[in-house]
Design a protein around this motif. Structure first.
Motif, PDB file in Angstrom:
ATOM      1  N   GLY A  27      43.092  55.210  46.649  1.00  9.38           N
ATOM      2  CA  GLY A  27      42.069  54.405  45.985  1.00  9.38           C
ATOM      3  C   GLY A  27      40.876  54.230  46.902  1.00  9.38           C
ATOM      4  N   PRO A  28      39.795  53.594  46.417  1.00  7.95           N
ATOM      5  CA  PRO A  28      38.584  53.410  47.233  1.00  7.95           C
ATOM      6  C   PRO A  28      38.887  52.718  48.553  1.00  7.95           C
ATOM      7  N   ASP A  29      39.875  51.792  48.560  1.00  2.68           N
ATOM      8  CA  ASP A  29      40.188  51.044  49.773  1.00  2.68           C
ATOM      9  C   ASP A  29      40.908  51.859  50.823  1.00  2.68           C
ATOM     10  N   ASP A  30      41.453  53.003  50.409  1.00  7.38           N
ATOM     11  CA  ASP A  30      42.143  53.848  51.369  1.00  7.38           C
ATOM     12  C   ASP A  30      41.175  54.763  52.097  1.00  7.38           C
ATOM     13  N   LEU A  31      39.947  54.779  51.647  1.00  2.00           N
ATOM     14  CA  LEU A  31      38.929  55.615  52.282  1.00  2.00           C
ATOM     15  C   LEU A  31      37.982  54.716  53.074  1.00  2.00           C
ATOM     16  N   ARG A  32      37.111  55.351  53.862  1.00  2.00           N
ATOM     17  CA  ARG A  32      36.199  54.533  54.680  1.00  2.00           C
ATOM     18  C   ARG A  32      34.886  54.310  53.953  1.00  2.00           C
ATOM     19  N   ILE A  33      35.014  53.775  52.756  1.00  2.00           N
ATOM     20  CA  ILE A  33      33.828  53.550  51.934  1.00  2.00           C
ATOM     21  C   ILE A  33      33.159  52.225  52.301  1.00  2.00           C
TER      22      ILE A  33
ATOM     23  N   GLY B   6      24.031  44.060  65.777  1.00  2.09           N
ATOM     24  CA  GLY B   6      25.264  44.574  66.371  1.00  2.09           C
ATOM     25  C   GLY B   6      26.320  44.819  65.316  1.00  2.09           C
ATOM     26  N   ASP B   7      26.173  45.894  64.621  1.00  6.70           N
ATOM     27  CA  ASP B   7      27.103  46.236  63.545  1.00  6.70           C
ATOM     28  C   ASP B   7      28.511  46.380  64.101  1.00  6.70           C
ATOM     29  N   GLU B   8      29.376  45.464  63.711  1.00  3.35           N
ATOM     30  CA  GLU B   8      30.753  45.527  64.193  1.00  3.35           C
ATOM     31  C   GLU B   8      31.514  46.634  63.480  1.00  3.35           C
ATOM     32  N   PRO B   9      31.895  47.648  64.198  1.00  4.80           N
ATOM     33  CA  PRO B   9      32.642  48.708  63.508  1.00  4.80           C
ATOM     34  C   PRO B   9      34.062  48.254  63.193  1.00  4.80           C
ATOM     35  N   HIS B  10      34.468  48.525  61.979  1.00  8.79           N
ATOM     36  CA  HIS B  10      35.836  48.190  61.600  1.00  8.79           C
ATOM     37  C   HIS B  10      36.612  49.464  61.365  1.00  8.79           C
ATOM     38  N   ALA B  11      37.728  49.523  61.981  1.00  5.79           N
ATOM     39  CA  ALA B  11      38.533  50.731  61.836  1.00  5.79           C
ATOM     40  C   ALA B  11      39.107  50.815  60.430  1.00  5.79           C
ATOM     41  N   GLY B  12      39.042  51.980  59.890  1.00  6.77           N
ATOM     42  CA  GLY B  12      39.639  52.189  58.575  1.00  6.77           C
ATOM     43  C   GLY B  12      41.124  52.401  58.731  1.00  6.77           C
TER      44      GLY B  12
ATOM     45  N   GLY C 193      23.238  74.139  61.460  1.00  9.38           N
ATOM     46  CA  GLY C 193      22.159  73.811  62.391  1.00  9.38           C
ATOM     47  C   GLY C 193      20.940  73.242  61.700  1.00  9.38           C
ATOM     48  N   GLU C 194      21.040  72.973  60.412  1.00  6.09           N
ATOM     49  CA  GLU C 194      19.881  72.517  59.648  1.00  6.09           C
ATOM     50  C   GLU C 194      19.825  71.001  59.526  1.00  6.09           C
ATOM     51  N   TYR C 195      20.967  70.366  59.763  1.00  7.44           N
ATOM     52  CA  TYR C 195      21.022  68.925  59.528  1.00  7.44           C
ATOM     53  C   TYR C 195      20.970  68.188  60.862  1.00  7.44           C
ATOM     54  N   ARG C 196      20.041  67.253  60.981  1.00  6.90           N
ATOM     55  CA  ARG C 196      19.887  66.553  62.252  1.00  6.90           C
ATOM     56  C   ARG C 196      20.231  65.072  62.143  1.00  6.90           C
ATOM     57  N   GLY C 197      20.764  64.650  61.040  1.00 11.28           N
ATOM     58  CA  GLY C 197      21.085  63.231  60.857  1.00 11.28           C
ATOM     59  C   GLY C 197      22.487  62.898  61.327  1.00 11.28           C
ATOM     60  N   LEU C 198      22.986  61.743  60.894  1.00 12.53           N
ATOM     61  CA  LEU C 198      24.327  61.295  61.256  1.00 12.53           C
ATOM     62  C   LEU C 198      25.304  61.615  60.129  1.00 12.53           C
ATOM     63  N   TYR C 199      26.590  61.347  60.403  1.00 12.83           N
ATOM     64  CA  TYR C 199      27.624  61.638  59.413  1.00 12.83           C
ATOM     65  C   TYR C 199      28.459  60.404  59.104  1.00 12.83           C
ATOM     66  N   HIS C 200      29.236  60.538  58.057  1.00 11.05           N
ATOM     67  CA  HIS C 200      30.274  59.547  57.791  1.00 11.05           C
ATOM     68  C   HIS C 200      31.448  60.286  57.154  1.00 11.05           C
ATOM     69  N   VAL C 201      32.595  60.214  57.799  1.00 11.71           N
ATOM     70  CA  VAL C 201      33.775  60.925  57.289  1.00 11.71           C
ATOM     71  C   VAL C 201      34.637  59.949  56.475  1.00 11.71           C
ATOM     72  N   LEU C 202      34.817  60.269  55.194  1.00 11.85           N
ATOM     73  CA  LEU C 202      35.541  59.366  54.297  1.00 11.85           C
ATOM     74  C   LEU C 202      37.052  59.389  54.519  1.00 11.85           C
ATOM     75  N   GLY C 203      37.561  60.556  54.899  1.00 11.31           N
ATOM     76  CA  GLY C 203      39.005  60.694  55.057  1.00 11.31           C
ATOM     77  C   GLY C 203      39.696  61.095  53.768  1.00 11.31           C
ATOM     78  N   GLY C 204      38.934  61.628  52.822  1.00 16.79           N
ATOM     79  CA  GLY C 204      39.532  62.080  51.555  1.00 16.79           C
ATOM     80  C   GLY C 204      38.646  61.720  50.377  1.00 16.79           C
ATOM     81  N   VAL C 205      39.215  61.798  49.194  1.00 13.25           N
ATOM     82  CA  VAL C 205      38.490  61.417  47.980  1.00 13.25           C
ATOM     83  C   VAL C 205      39.387  60.508  47.144  1.00 13.25           C
ATOM     84  N   ILE C 206      38.779  59.786  46.225  1.00 12.63           N
ATOM     85  CA  ILE C 206      39.543  58.902  45.347  1.00 12.63           C
ATOM     86  C   ILE C 206      40.420  59.755  44.432  1.00 12.63           C
ATOM     87  N   SER C 207      41.708  59.527  44.463  1.00 13.06           N
ATOM     88  CA  SER C 207      42.625  60.278  43.608  1.00 13.06           C
ATOM     89  C   SER C 207      43.880  59.461  43.337  1.00 13.06           C
TER      90      SER C 207
END
Lengths: 255, 412
Positions: free
Chosen positions: A119-125, A164-170, A99-113
């Motif tokens: 790899g970086p391209d497999d995540l939503r970087i 108008g930021d075009e969202p691109h699906a990862g 309840g302390e954070y009032r900003g937005l998020y971004h879910v990467l879908g994992g980490v580089i491994s």
């Protein structure tokens, strides 16, 4: 140990596909399912299908949600100038619970491994980079050097920012066919991003992913921070393991 | 630090054994293959969660037993009494309990119960490949500085990840793009430099301990030295950031080579230690005796260093360490074991008599135990102190072993 019934054996096999479920646990689950009333089993089956059919990912932050944009991205009350980067949707929930954070998020879908083939391209970087700087060149992929990516981003900064930021699906995310919803989210994002908070796990892969993102975002001039690591609250210094304690010492702050 | 009681269950040759230990010299004697070394191994498990020989935990479980368990009751660790129990179940792995409470991570115990081993395998330290010497280095530093082990494990992980990237580009015309490799390069430079920095500082300090140890076991006035062969030559005062710089330029220099080989070619995983006696390189030119003395001096220096560093005397495990020593050195070493320099020690040997001449087992600080096989399981029998040790050996030996021994000894 083969079961006599083929359908029982088939279900055991299906259950073992789930994480942390071994053969024995799967057999126990099947025995339980056999004793359940048909209606309850149907409910479970329906819920499983519904999760795949109805749940989608927010096309802005990629959290698992029932609608796109997700309640957080579409909320008027959230601070649009900070983005908290997490590995998975479950990490987002953990931070929301504070309840302390009032900003937005971004879910990467994992980490580089590389060992897990990620790899970086497999995540939503790249999607994150575009949220921070809408002029971030879309063509920049990990198979060109990071230096090139930086240059491109820098030269692009002079150009007019696209509102108008075009969202691109990862990878793996559903395509945003709901254009209205996506546009709505885009309009709300007029506020410039002033801080990116990296809330990835403090292990080797998390560290490296954090480093990669900070390098990528550096030319955009947005401060990138990382959540502190160290002692748990209510923990006892005496009982902390040495590695944690020494990292806590490294990251000490003024009183 | 003293180990009072050790209990073994389904551990190698031991079915169920309890050993009461004395604060100074403890001798375990008996025929080959009855289970003497197993006792030392069990202590090593309790202190460092693994054996001192390269072995799979699975084979430590006694045949047909579902798991093994070792428990040690220590005095003078953090408080008065510490009970450490290690359980290994093949399907579940190892778990360590300190005074009944399970540890979150096995490695937390490392450094709390310091231990130093002398074994016939020490020969490899001076005679075989560099990995043996790195293992020695890691063993001391892990016990002396818990953070070192954490760094080492993180380094291994990061290097594995980096190797995977390099491997994928091995057969391709160009090396991996910066975006893929650079974050990992950065990571191995950061952690790798920390590992090298610690090793470098440690080796500068350790030199004095080695000279001291060598003098104690060998009267000959040769001076032992260790040269640290790593990415560059570093002074004692070299800082971590200077090491990072050297690391970075070395990675740069080897870039093409790493691409061809498809693996990481720079870093502490390639470190080497060069041992010398005056100008003579022990590994290539040392005599059998010099090898043996140098390896012993290294282990004794390890003991002395850990004593200073941890402010407690480690347990000393001597596995068949006297077998090849001449009489003079054996005496020198036994004197050392009885002096204040060494705390508690455990010795395995086939015969009691060579020790009974020097060590007075009548004193309550020392003890001797006879190890035999009874019905296929090891049995440790404490011996009553008697004046005439020659007859003791026979008496206690025949009493328990005669019905079994012909069969048992053939087996082993």
């Amino acid at each position: 140990m083969q079961f006599t019934s083929e359908s029982v054996e088939a279900l055991v096999e299906q259950f073992t596909k789930l994480p942390t479920i071994g053969r024995k646990t799967a057999q126990r689950l099947v025995n339980f399912v056999l004793k359940m009333p048909r209606e309850e089993v149907e409910e479970i089956a329906r819920a499983l299908i519904a999760v795949k059919d109805q749940v989608q990912r927010c096309s802005t932050c990629f959290v698992v949600a029932d609608r796109d944009p997700c309640p957080i991205c579409s909320s008027e009350k959230r601070d649009r100038s900070t983005i908290c980067v997490v590995e998975e949707s479950s990490d987002l929930l953990a931070i929301e619970r504070t309840g302390e954070y009032r900003g937005l998020y971004h879910v990467l879908g994992g980490v580089i491994s590389p060992l897990d083939g990620v790899g970086p391209d497999d995540l939503r970087i790249r999607e994150l980079a575009r949220r921070v700087d809408p002029s971030f060149a879309d063509s920049e992929a990990a198979n060109v050097s990071a230096a090139d990516a930086r240059e491109a981003a820098e030269s692009g900064e002079a150009g007019p920012p696209e509102v108008g930021d075009e969202p691109h699906a990862g990878d793996g995310a559903p395509a945003p066919d709901d254009a209205d919803g996506a546009d709505g989210a885009g309009e709300d994002e007029e506020a410039e991003v002033e801080e990116v908070i990296l809330a990835v796990n403090p292990n080797v892969e998390g560290d490296t992913t954090a480093y990669y993102i900070s390098q990528l975002l550096e030319p955009m001039g947005v401060p990138v921070t990382r959540i502190a690591r160290g002692l748990p609250i209510g923990g006892d210094l005496e009982y902390a393991d040495e590695a944690t304690l020494s990292r806590a010492l490294e990251g000490r702050g003024a009183v | 630090m003293i180990l009072r009681t050790l209990r073994l269950r389904s551990f190698r040759a031991h079915d169920e054994t309890t050993v009461e230990l004395r604060p100074k010299v403890n001798l375990l004697h008996g025929a080959n293959g009855v289970g003497k070394t197993n006792v030392l191994e069990a202590i090593h498990y309790v202190c460092l969660t693994k054996s001192f020989t390269a072995t799979n935990d699975r084979y430590v479980v006694r045949q047909d037993a579902p798991y093994f368990e070792v428990e040690g009751l220590f005095e003078g660790v953090r408080s008065t009494e510490t009970r450490v129990r290690l359980v290994y179940v093949p399907s579940e792995g190892k778990k360590v309990f300190v005074n009944g409470a399970p540890l979150d991570r096995l490695t937390e115990i490392v450094g709390m119960l310091p231990v130093v081993v002398f074994s016939p395998e020490d020969h490899a330290l001076t005679a075989e490949g560099p990995s043996e010497r790195r293992r020695f280095l890691n063993n001391i530093l892990s016990q002396a500085r818990p953070v070192y082990m954490d760094d080492l494990m993180k380094y291994r992980r990061a290097r594995k990840q980096r190797n995977e990237v390099l491997r994928q580009y091995k057969k391709r015309p160009s090396p991996p793009p910066d975006a893929l490799i650079e974050p990992w390069t950065e990571k191995i430079i950061m952690i790798g430099s920390r590992v090298i920095h610690r090793r470098n500082q440690f080796l500068h300090t350790f030199r004095e301990y080695l000279v001291d140890a060598y003098e104690r076991i060998d009267a000959v006035a040769e001076e032992p030295t260790i040269e640290y062969d790593t990415i560059d030559a570093f002074e004692e005062s070299t800082t971590e950031s200077e090491i990072q710089k050297a690391f970075r330029s070395e990675v740069e220099r080897k870039r093409e080579h790493e691409h061809q080989r498809g693996t990481t070619l720079v870093g502490p995983q390639r470190d080497e230690l060069v041992f010398r006696l005056d100008d003579l390189e022990v590994r290539r030119y040392g005599s059998q005796g010099q090898h043996r003395t140098f390896a012993m001096a290294l282990k004794l220096a390890q003991y002395l260093y850990l004593t200073d560093r941890l402010d407690t005397q480690p347990i000393l495990l001597l596995d068949d360490a006297f077998g090849k020593l001449d009489a003079r050195r054996t005496d020198v070493f036994l004197e050392l074991l009885m002096s204040d320099v060494i705390g508690q020690s455990l010795i395995t040997a086939t015969r009691r008599s060579p020790f009974a001449k020097t060590i007075d087992f009548d004193r309550p600080t020392h003890g001797s135990m006879h190890v035999t096989r009874v019905d296929g399981a090891a049995r440790v029998t404490p011996e009553q102190n008697r004046g005439d040790d020659a007859s003791t050996e026979d008496a206690s030996g025949t009493a328990t072993t005669v019905p079994e021994s012909p069969v048992q000894e053939q087996q082993t």
